[in-house]
Design a protein around this motif. Structure first.
Motif, short mmCIF file in Angstrom:
data_model
loop_
_atom_site.label_atom_id
_atom_site.label_comp_id
_atom_site.label_asym_id
_atom_site.label_seq_id
_atom_site.Cartn_x
_atom_site.Cartn_y
_atom_site.Cartn_z
N CYS A 157 0.81 -1.23 0.00
CA CYS A 157 0.00 0.00 0.00
C CYS A 157 0.84 1.27 0.00
O CYS A 157 0.39 2.32 0.46
CB CYS A 157 -0.95 0.00 1.20
SG CYS A 157 -0.11 -0.07 2.81
N ILE A 194 -8.39 -5.12 -3.75
CA ILE A 194 -9.04 -5.41 -2.47
C ILE A 194 -7.99 -5.65 -1.39
O ILE A 194 -8.08 -5.13 -0.28
CB ILE A 194 -9.97 -6.64 -2.60
CG1 ILE A 194 -11.11 -6.34 -3.57
CG2 ILE A 194 -10.52 -7.05 -1.24
CD1 ILE A 194 -12.01 -7.53 -3.84
N ARG A 195 -6.96 -6.43 -1.73
CA ARG A 195 -5.89 -6.69 -0.76
C ARG A 195 -5.12 -5.42 -0.44
O ARG A 195 -4.70 -5.20 0.71
CB ARG A 195 -4.95 -7.77 -1.31
CG ARG A 195 -5.58 -9.14 -1.37
CD ARG A 195 -4.52 -10.22 -1.56
NE ARG A 195 -3.86 -10.09 -2.85
CZ ARG A 195 -4.33 -10.65 -3.96
NH1 ARG A 195 -5.46 -11.33 -3.94
NH2 ARG A 195 -3.68 -10.53 -5.09
N ALA A 197 -6.32 -2.34 -0.41
CA ALA A 197 -7.16 -1.55 0.50
C ALA A 197 -7.11 -2.11 1.91
O ALA A 197 -7.03 -1.36 2.90
CB ALA A 197 -8.59 -1.51 -0.02
N LYS A 198 -7.16 -3.45 2.03
CA LYS A 198 -7.11 -4.06 3.35
C LYS A 198 -5.77 -3.80 4.03
O LYS A 198 -5.71 -3.53 5.23
CB LYS A 198 -7.36 -5.57 3.23
CG LYS A 198 -8.81 -5.94 2.94
CD LYS A 198 -9.00 -7.45 2.90
CE LYS A 198 -10.47 -7.80 2.67
NZ LYS A 198 -10.67 -9.28 2.59
N THR A 199 -4.70 -3.89 3.25
CA THR A 199 -3.37 -3.62 3.80
C THR A 199 -3.26 -2.18 4.29
O THR A 199 -2.66 -1.91 5.33
CB THR A 199 -2.28 -3.88 2.73
OG1 THR A 199 -2.39 -5.22 2.26
CG2 THR A 199 -0.89 -3.65 3.31
N GLY A 201 -5.80 -0.38 5.21
CA GLY A 201 -6.80 -0.13 6.23
C GLY A 201 -7.81 0.93 5.84
O GLY A 201 -8.33 1.65 6.70
N ASP A 203 -11.38 2.08 3.28
CA ASP A 203 -12.60 1.55 2.69
C ASP A 203 -12.41 1.29 1.20
O ASP A 203 -11.61 1.95 0.54
CB ASP A 203 -13.76 2.52 2.90
CG ASP A 203 -14.19 2.59 4.36
OD1 ASP A 203 -13.98 1.60 5.08
OD2 ASP A 203 -14.73 3.63 4.77
N PHE A 204 -13.18 0.33 0.69
CA PHE A 204 -13.02 -0.11 -0.69
C PHE A 204 -14.37 -0.15 -1.39
O PHE A 204 -15.39 -0.54 -0.79
CB PHE A 204 -12.39 -1.51 -0.71
CG PHE A 204 -12.27 -2.11 -2.08
CD1 PHE A 204 -11.15 -1.87 -2.86
CD2 PHE A 204 -13.28 -2.93 -2.58
CE1 PHE A 204 -11.03 -2.44 -4.13
CE2 PHE A 204 -13.16 -3.50 -3.85
CZ PHE A 204 -12.03 -3.25 -4.62
#
Length: 219
Positions: A157, A194-195, A197-199, A201, A203-204
């Motif tokens: 990210c 998606i990964r 955005a999760k990394t 932290g 919103d997606f």
């Protein structure tokens, strides 16, 4: 975002702002640039391999392509905000004849273009290294300049972190990652965004859902 923009357009909250209130940032992996740079450094390239390398984007070409994308996005957002503004005006003030409506559109465009110039910032962050399946990067010797950091390559990210830092955004809740991950022309594996955005932290939302939501606001 656009909903808040529409209702805040003439609010004193926005007047005299020294910082852009909304920041649109395009982040994009451009691995062809890194692969091209690596291949052009090889000795004894066949004509076929040389032509293949030359067909890939250079750093300047990739940057120019993204800048054109940003300009297209800016125009798209402008037109959408104007539609929302005029639709709301019709709702509260009543429908006009064609001449009055043309005048209303012209006034709305002028006001919103001024507002967007003062309150919107548009930036791009591009990652140029080519990541192999084994996790190694090309070119083997990465330039130590902007755009060539390994941590910028998704699903890391780094680009989002750099954008937040440059924009002085500290709260991750203020960031929405709008992804074209499922676009048919995308060279990336579905799920990388998606990964990412999760990394990070944050919103997606998929782009199709984001723009469908804007359309629903007119109803």
């Amino acid at each position: 975002l656009i909903w808040n923009l529409f209702y805040g357009k003439l609010s004193p909250f926005f007047i005299g702002s020294k910082q852009p209130r909304f920041r649109f940032v395009v982040i994009s992996d451009e691995p062809d640039v890194g692969l091209r740079k690596e291949m052009m450094s090889w000795n004894g390239l066949t004509t076929e391999m040389l032509n293949k390398a030359r067909s890939m984007l250079t750093e300047m070409q990739a940057s120019s392509r993204i800048q054109q994308l940003i300009e297209n996005l800016r125009k798209l957002v402008l037109e959408k905000v104007i539609e929302l503004d005029v639709a709301a005006s019709d709702k509260w003030e009543g429908m006009d004849d064609d001449n009055n409506r043309a005048g209303k559109l012209a006034r709305s465009r002028k006001e919103i273009e001024t507002f967007m110039t003062e309150n919107f910032a548009w930036r791009s962050y591009l990652a140029f290294p080519f990541k192999k399946k084994n996790g190694d990067f090309l070119p083997k010797s990465l330039p130590k300049i902007r755009g060539w950091c390994k941590s910028w390559v998704k699903p890391d990210c780094g680009m989002i972190s750099a954008a937040m830092r440059d924009s002085q955004i500290k709260e991750k809740s203020e960031v929405l990652f709008v992804s074209a991950d499922r676009h048919t022309r995308s060279k990336l594996r579905i799920g990388d965004d998606i990964r990412t955005a999760k990394t990070a932290g944050v919103d997606f939302l998929l782009a199709k859902d984001f723009f469908e939501a804007l359309t629903l606001m007119e109803m």
